[in-house]
Design an enzyme around this catalytic site. Structure first.
Site, PDB file in Angstrom:
ATOM      1  N   LYS A   1      19.911  73.180  58.928  1.00  0.00           N
ATOM      2  CA  LYS A   1      20.060  73.941  57.682  1.00  0.00           C
ATOM      3  C   LYS A   1      20.508  73.012  56.550  1.00  0.00           C
ATOM      4  O   LYS A   1      21.311  72.104  56.773  1.00  0.00           O
ATOM      5  CB  LYS A   1      21.142  75.013  57.906  1.00  0.00           C
ATOM      6  CG  LYS A   1      20.801  76.360  57.308  1.00  0.00           C
ATOM      7  CD  LYS A   1      21.817  77.389  57.727  1.00  0.00           C
ATOM      8  CE  LYS A   1      22.208  78.207  56.507  1.00  0.00           C
ATOM      9  NZ  LYS A   1      23.093  79.328  56.824  1.00  0.00           N
TER      10      LYS A   1
ATOM     11  N   LYS B   1      25.998  71.786  52.305  1.00  0.00           N
ATOM     12  CA  LYS B   1      26.838  71.024  51.384  1.00  0.00           C
ATOM     13  C   LYS B   1      27.671  69.996  52.136  1.00  0.00           C
ATOM     14  O   LYS B   1      28.174  69.055  51.547  1.00  0.00           O
ATOM     15  CB  LYS B   1      27.754  71.960  50.612  1.00  0.00           C
ATOM     16  CG  LYS B   1      28.753  72.656  51.521  1.00  0.00           C
ATOM     17  CD  LYS B   1      29.692  73.535  50.756  1.00  0.00           C
ATOM     18  CE  LYS B   1      30.628  74.213  51.733  1.00  0.00           C
ATOM     19  NZ  LYS B   1      31.249  75.404  51.218  1.00  0.00           N
TER      20      LYS B   1
ATOM     21  N   LYS C   1      34.221  78.462  64.296  1.00  0.00           N
ATOM     22  CA  LYS C   1      35.136  77.870  63.319  1.00  0.00           C
ATOM     23  C   LYS C   1      36.480  77.513  63.924  1.00  0.00           C
ATOM     24  O   LYS C   1      37.110  76.539  63.514  1.00  0.00           O
ATOM     25  CB  LYS C   1      35.346  78.815  62.128  1.00  0.00           C
ATOM     26  CG  LYS C   1      34.212  78.797  61.124  1.00  0.00           C
ATOM     27  CD  LYS C   1      34.747  79.252  59.769  1.00  0.00           C
ATOM     28  CE  LYS C   1      33.661  79.335  58.726  1.00  0.00           C
ATOM     29  NZ  LYS C   1      34.181  79.860  57.453  1.00  0.00           N
TER      30      LYS C   1
END
Ligand code: TRP
Length: 342
Positions: free
Chosen positions: A202, A205, A119
């Site tokens: 995966k 969203k 991240k």
């Protein structure tokens, strides 16, 4: 330390960062509901808004996403009477215990976290301090309830292991057996939902194509259309799992079918082996609509009454604090922080 002295208690959290997909439903919420129904545990589920703001969140969107996540939990079957359902920021003991854990956890431990590395990316100097400390807050989420079982996806396993390390170091440094060593409860492969456009990625969203995912807010027609257009290969379905090797799209649709019908991929293949996708897709579509359309309808109903959602969250936070406050007080006593006696 054995965990036998601790009440069997489940804690898990989901970030209210928007966009709930079939992946959230099958990989997290449905499993949370199963654990609630099992009756073996006390179950505590949390919308982790403090974690969400470790990266920028627009305030209005954060509020909307928190209420939508709450609606999603309830629509999926979490009963706010039988489980404790709340948002993290409303139980200040999470942040208070997190500070103590910031002083227990070592910089080196945090630097090894793969989520931090992913991240923060190349520009670590510009990442928030909260993003670095994220796993210590997660440990506090779990340990402020003395939770023993933590259902999470594979990607969060390292953080649960770090939670055990923090609990063990705290217990060791202060010569107590106060925090339990919690167990991660990892989802099976069958609940790992992949993109409808690319079976190796995966379901997310953040995928630019809405056709790659089923959203928990999609209506029946949208769900049916997305399954009809889902990527497949030209071969008929195999009768056994081995036949799904190198067929990620076929495997994904079978896994989704199995998870939605509470069975295993083997059993699904025993039933549908030999069929073409032209025959299987309508079966999957009917099943998905039957299972998911009532959830999206219930979410829409709840979202139309935000005051009701806020009442549920307020009540959930009160119940959470009844467990958390005495554990924080005892932690402070152990650490030597003077205050009201317990
Ligand atoms: N980090 C988890 C995720 O992104 C969310 C989370 C926060 C969590 N606190 C938790 C999960 C405690 C389990 C237990 O998925």
């Amino acid at each position: 330390m054995s965990e036998s002295g601790f009440t069997p208690r489940v804690f898990s959290g989901i970030q209210p960062s928007g966009g709930l997909t079939l992946g959230n439903y099958l990989g997290a919420m449905k499993r949370f509901v199963d654990m609630q129904e099992e009756g073996r545990f006390e179950t505590i589920y949390c919308m982790v808004d403090l974690h969400a703001i470790t990266v920028w969140q627009d305030p209005a969107a954060l509020a909307r996403n928190t209420r939508e996540l709450c609606a999603g939990f309830i629509a999926a079957g979490i009963d706010p009477e039988r489980s404790i359902l709340f948002n993290q920021s409303q139980v200040p003991e999470h942040a208070q215990l997190a500070w103590i854990f910031n002083c227990v956890a070592r910089m080196g431990w945090m630097q090894r976290m793969t989520q931090w590395k992913d991240k923060a990316g190349k520009n670590r100097e510009n990442a928030s301090l909260g993003l670095f400390a994220y796993p210590a807050l997660m440990a506090a989420d779990i340990l402020i309830y003395h939770a023993t079982h933590v259902p999470v996806g594979e990607d969060q396993k390292q953080h649960v292991e770090l939670t055990r390390d923090i609990a063990a170091k705290f217990n060791h440094d202060y010569k107590v057996e106060f925090f339990p060593l919690c167990e991660p409860v990892i989802e099976g492969a069958a609940t790992r939902v992949m993109s409808l456009r690319d079976g190796s990625k995966k379901m997310s969203k953040s995928d630019p194509s809405d056709m790659s995912r089923i959203n928990m807010t999609d209506d029946a027609d949208t769900i049916a259309k997305k399954i009809r257009k889902a990527r497949t290969d030209p071969d008929p379905l195999p009768s056994e799992i081995d036949g799904l090797k190198d067929r990620p799209e076929a495997r994904n649709l079978i896994n989704i079918y199995a998870a939605l019908s509470d069975t295993t991929p083997d059993k699904v293949l025993a039933e549908v082996g030999g069929k073409q996708f032209s025959e299987f897709k309508p079966m999957l579509s009917d099943l998905a609509v039957a299972r998911l359309a009532p959830i999206s309808a219930e979410m829409a109903r709840l979202m139309a009454d935000p005051a009701e959602i806020d009442r549920i969250l307020t009540r959930g936070a009160e119940r959470a604090r009844e467990i958390a406050a005495p554990i924080l007080r005892r932690t402070y006593d152990i650490v030597g922080m003077v205050g009201p006696a317990t």
